[in-house]
Every structure is written in C-alpha cells, then in structure tokens.
Scaffold this motif. Structure first.
Motif, mmCIF file in Angstrom:
data_model
loop_
_atom_site.group_PDB
_atom_site.id
_atom_site.type_symbol
_atom_site.label_atom_id
_atom_site.label_comp_id
_atom_site.label_asym_id
_atom_site.label_seq_id
_atom_site.Cartn_x
_atom_site.Cartn_y
_atom_site.Cartn_z
ATOM 1 N N VAL A 15 31.544 36.574 56.485
ATOM 2 C CA VAL A 15 32.327 37.642 55.867
ATOM 3 C C VAL A 15 32.663 38.690 56.930
ATOM 4 O O VAL A 15 31.785 39.130 57.668
ATOM 5 N N ALA A 16 33.932 39.054 56.995
ATOM 6 C CA ALA A 16 34.360 40.089 57.946
ATOM 7 C C ALA A 16 35.316 41.037 57.245
ATOM 8 O O ALA A 16 35.924 40.700 56.229
ATOM 9 N N GLY A 17 35.435 42.220 57.804
ATOM 10 C CA GLY A 17 36.366 43.197 57.257
ATOM 11 C C GLY A 17 35.820 43.900 56.038
ATOM 12 O O GLY A 17 34.622 43.911 55.780
ATOM 13 N N CYS A 18 36.715 44.489 55.283
ATOM 14 C CA CYS A 18 36.374 45.287 54.105
ATOM 15 C C CYS A 18 36.996 44.653 52.872
ATOM 16 O O CYS A 18 38.201 44.379 52.860
ATOM 17 N N LEU A 19 36.216 44.436 51.843
ATOM 18 C CA LEU A 19 36.719 43.835 50.604
ATOM 19 C C LEU A 19 37.823 44.690 49.988
ATOM 20 O O LEU A 19 38.843 44.162 49.549
ATOM 21 N N VAL A 20 37.656 45.993 49.958
ATOM 22 C CA VAL A 20 38.671 46.858 49.346
ATOM 23 C C VAL A 20 39.975 46.795 50.141
ATOM 24 O O VAL A 20 41.058 46.715 49.564
ATOM 25 N N LEU A 21 39.886 46.810 51.464
ATOM 26 C CA LEU A 21 41.081 46.810 52.294
ATOM 27 C C LEU A 21 41.742 45.444 52.384
ATOM 28 O O LEU A 21 42.962 45.354 52.515
ATOM 29 N N ASP A 22 40.950 44.374 52.332
ATOM 30 C CA ASP A 22 41.495 43.045 52.586
ATOM 31 C C ASP A 22 41.329 42.032 51.460
ATOM 32 O O ASP A 22 41.895 40.948 51.536
ATOM 33 N N GLY A 23 40.581 42.345 50.427
ATOM 34 C CA GLY A 23 40.308 41.357 49.388
ATOM 35 C C GLY A 23 41.528 40.876 48.632
ATOM 36 O O GLY A 23 41.563 39.741 48.162
ATOM 37 N N ALA A 24 42.543 41.711 48.525
ATOM 38 C CA ALA A 24 43.767 41.313 47.812
ATOM 39 C C ALA A 24 44.981 41.319 48.736
ATOM 40 O O ALA A 24 46.111 41.245 48.260
ATOM 41 N N ARG A 25 44.737 41.373 50.036
ATOM 42 C CA ARG A 25 45.866 41.373 50.981
ATOM 43 C C ARG A 25 46.699 40.113 50.768
ATOM 44 O O ARG A 25 46.167 39.018 50.687
ATOM 45 N N ASN A 26 47.988 40.286 50.653
ATOM 46 C CA ASN A 26 48.938 39.194 50.447
ATOM 47 C C ASN A 26 48.718 38.440 49.142
ATOM 48 O O ASN A 26 49.174 37.313 48.989
ATOM 49 N N SER A 27 48.021 39.024 48.211
ATOM 50 C CA SER A 27 47.789 38.365 46.923
ATOM 51 C C SER A 27 49.090 38.268 46.138
ATOM 52 O O SER A 27 49.930 39.169 46.180
ATOM 53 N N ALA A 28 49.209 37.190 45.394
ATOM 54 C CA ALA A 28 50.361 37.003 44.512
ATOM 55 C C ALA A 28 50.107 37.627 43.143
ATOM 56 O O ALA A 28 50.999 37.636 42.299
ATOM 57 N N ASP A 29 48.899 38.135 42.930
ATOM 58 C CA ASP A 29 48.528 38.686 41.630
ATOM 59 C C ASP A 29 48.717 40.208 41.643
ATOM 60 O O ASP A 29 47.952 40.924 42.296
ATOM 61 N N PRO A 30 49.712 40.713 40.916
ATOM 62 C CA PRO A 30 49.954 42.158 40.947
ATOM 63 C C PRO A 30 48.788 42.974 40.403
ATOM 64 O O PRO A 30 48.554 44.103 40.852
ATOM 65 N N GLU A 31 48.031 42.431 39.451
ATOM 66 C CA GLU A 31 46.890 43.168 38.907
ATOM 67 C C GLU A 31 45.813 43.343 39.969
ATOM 68 O O GLU A 31 45.258 44.429 40.139
ATOM 69 N N ALA A 32 45.510 42.277 40.711
ATOM 70 C CA ALA A 32 44.507 42.359 41.778
ATOM 71 C C ALA A 32 44.953 43.341 42.851
ATOM 72 O O ALA A 32 44.154 44.152 43.333
ATOM 73 N N CYS A 33 46.231 43.292 43.210
ATOM 74 C CA CYS A 33 46.759 44.222 44.218
ATOM 75 C C CYS A 33 46.638 45.664 43.740
ATOM 76 O O CYS A 33 46.253 46.548 44.511
ATOM 77 N N ALA A 34 46.949 45.903 42.482
ATOM 78 C CA ALA A 34 46.877 47.261 41.932
ATOM 79 C C ALA A 34 45.436 47.765 41.902
ATOM 80 O O ALA A 34 45.183 48.943 42.182
ATOM 81 N N LEU A 35 44.499 46.889 41.573
ATOM 82 C CA LEU A 35 43.090 47.283 41.541
ATOM 83 C C LEU A 35 42.612 47.711 42.929
ATOM 84 O O LEU A 35 41.971 48.755 43.087
ATOM 85 N N ALA A 36 42.923 46.902 43.933
ATOM 86 C CA ALA A 36 42.511 47.231 45.298
ATOM 87 C C ALA A 36 43.231 48.482 45.789
ATOM 88 O O ALA A 36 42.620 49.348 46.427
ATOM 89 N N GLU A 37 44.517 48.595 45.475
ATOM 90 C CA GLU A 37 45.291 49.766 45.910
ATOM 91 C C GLU A 37 44.731 51.055 45.312
ATOM 92 O O GLU A 37 44.676 52.094 45.984
ATOM 93 N N ALA A 38 44.312 51.008 44.069
ATOM 94 C CA ALA A 38 43.740 52.200 43.432
ATOM 95 C C ALA A 38 42.500 52.671 44.178
ATOM 96 O O ALA A 38 42.327 53.875 44.410
ATOM 97 N N LEU A 39 41.637 51.751 44.579
ATOM 98 C CA LEU A 39 40.440 52.141 45.333
ATOM 99 C C LEU A 39 40.800 52.616 46.737
ATOM 100 O O LEU A 39 40.180 53.555 47.254
ATOM 101 N N ARG A 40 41.789 51.980 47.364
ATOM 102 C CA ARG A 40 42.229 52.444 48.688
ATOM 103 C C ARG A 40 42.731 53.879 48.592
ATOM 104 O O ARG A 40 42.396 54.717 49.429
ATOM 105 N N ARG A 41 43.529 54.162 47.579
ATOM 106 C CA ARG A 41 44.064 55.517 47.410
ATOM 107 C C ARG A 41 42.961 56.531 47.154
ATOM 108 O O ARG A 41 43.011 57.653 47.663
#
Length: 183
Positions: free
Chosen positions: A93-119
């Motif tokens: 495991v490398a990197g940060c789950l919040v920053l990279d867990g949904a990177r390039n995801s096709a799922d808008p819900e997953a992207c929104a969840l990660a983006e909310a925590l990033r913000r």
C-alpha cells in the motif's frame, strides 16, 4: 463491522475503488452479497465508512502535525515530512486513500465521497494558515494540498522515502519563503 471496514480500507487503499469488486469484498469479509448490501447499503457505502475511518486515524497527518504545536511554517513542514514517511509503499500500500482511493474512478459517488474529505482537509489547512497569513491562506493552502497530492501519487508510482523527504524539504522551504513574503 470494524474488521470489515479495516479490510475495506486495505483493499481500497492498495488497489483503488474501481479495482475492488463487491464479490471480492464479500469473499474477504466472509459474507454473501445480500448480507453485504444489508450491512453497507452499497460498495460506495462501505467506501464512505472506510474513508472516514482512515481520515479519522493516524492517516490524518495534518492533525498529527498540528497536535505537536508550533507556528504555521513548523506545522506545515511536519505535515510534509510525515507524508514523506507515511506515503511510500508498505505491505503493498502506498500513498493516501483519501487522495488516491478514487482517482480516475468511473463512479461519481465514490469520487464525490473522496472529494468531500479532500475539501475538508484543505479547509482545515487553510483555516490554520489564516491565523498567520489571512490574505494568502487560500493560495498557501492550495500549495500544501497540491504538494501532498503529488507526493501521494509519486509514492504510488514507486517514489521511496528518501525521494519524498527531499521533496518535502524543498516544498517546506518554498512554503516558508512564501509565508515570509506575506508581510
């Protein structure tokens, strides 16, 4: 339930949201799809729990750095140095789950969840910086956030601790200079 969320953290962190399927999650958790959906609602529901657990723990490096006290420059430097120690690969495991867990995801819900925590994280950094540099807190906070995203991505691409530490030192120096230019 706690074990299930920890397992999800490990899987999503190692491979990203899209690469982990419900069948695999169910098998890892020892439950069948109906039980999985009853417990978590959806794969995104489990991802949300995993993100929040991850962000509330030791992975919240800004909160850890801030807890040690000190001025803005010292806390930001500790944050970047801690990222350099934590982000390199350990146990697959490398990197940060919040920053990279949904990177390039096709799922808008997953992207929104990660983006909310990033913000939320960026807001905490900006708010802290505003205590010393209110006029430039936004730009300085963005600098830190972009540096951390870059470090996370670099770690996922194989950058080691020495490389990330050298970058963190340079970024910290640049941050100090920009903070001092404030006034």
């Amino acid at each position: 339930m706690d074990e299930a969320v920890e397992t999800a953290i490990r899987l999503f962190h190692a491979r990203g949201y899209d690469a982990v399927g419900v069948a695999e999650l169910g098998a890892e958790l020892g439950i069948k799809p109906p039980s999985f959906y009853a417990a978590f609602g959806s794969k995104a529901g489990l991802f949300e729990r995993a993100l929040h657990r991850y962000a509330a723990g030791e992975a919240n490096i800004f909160a850890r750095a801030q807890a040690e006290g000190g001025g803005v420059a010292a806390v930001i430097e500790r944050t970047l140095m801690l990222a350099a120690r934590i982000y390199p690969e350990r146990n697959g495991v490398a990197g940060c789950l919040v920053l990279d867990g949904a990177r390039n995801s096709a799922d808008p819900e997953a992207c929104a969840l990660a983006e909310a925590l990033r913000r939320t994280g960026i807001s905490a950094i900006r708010d802290f910086i505003a205590g010393e540099a209110p006029e430039r807190a936004g730009a300085l906070g963005d600098f830190v956030a972009i540096a951390m995203r870059g470090m996370s991505a670099a770690a996922r691409d194989g950058a080691d601790e020495a490389t990330l530490t050298a970058f963190a030192a340079m970024a910290s120096g640049a941050f100090r200079r920009e903070l001092a230019a404030e006034g």
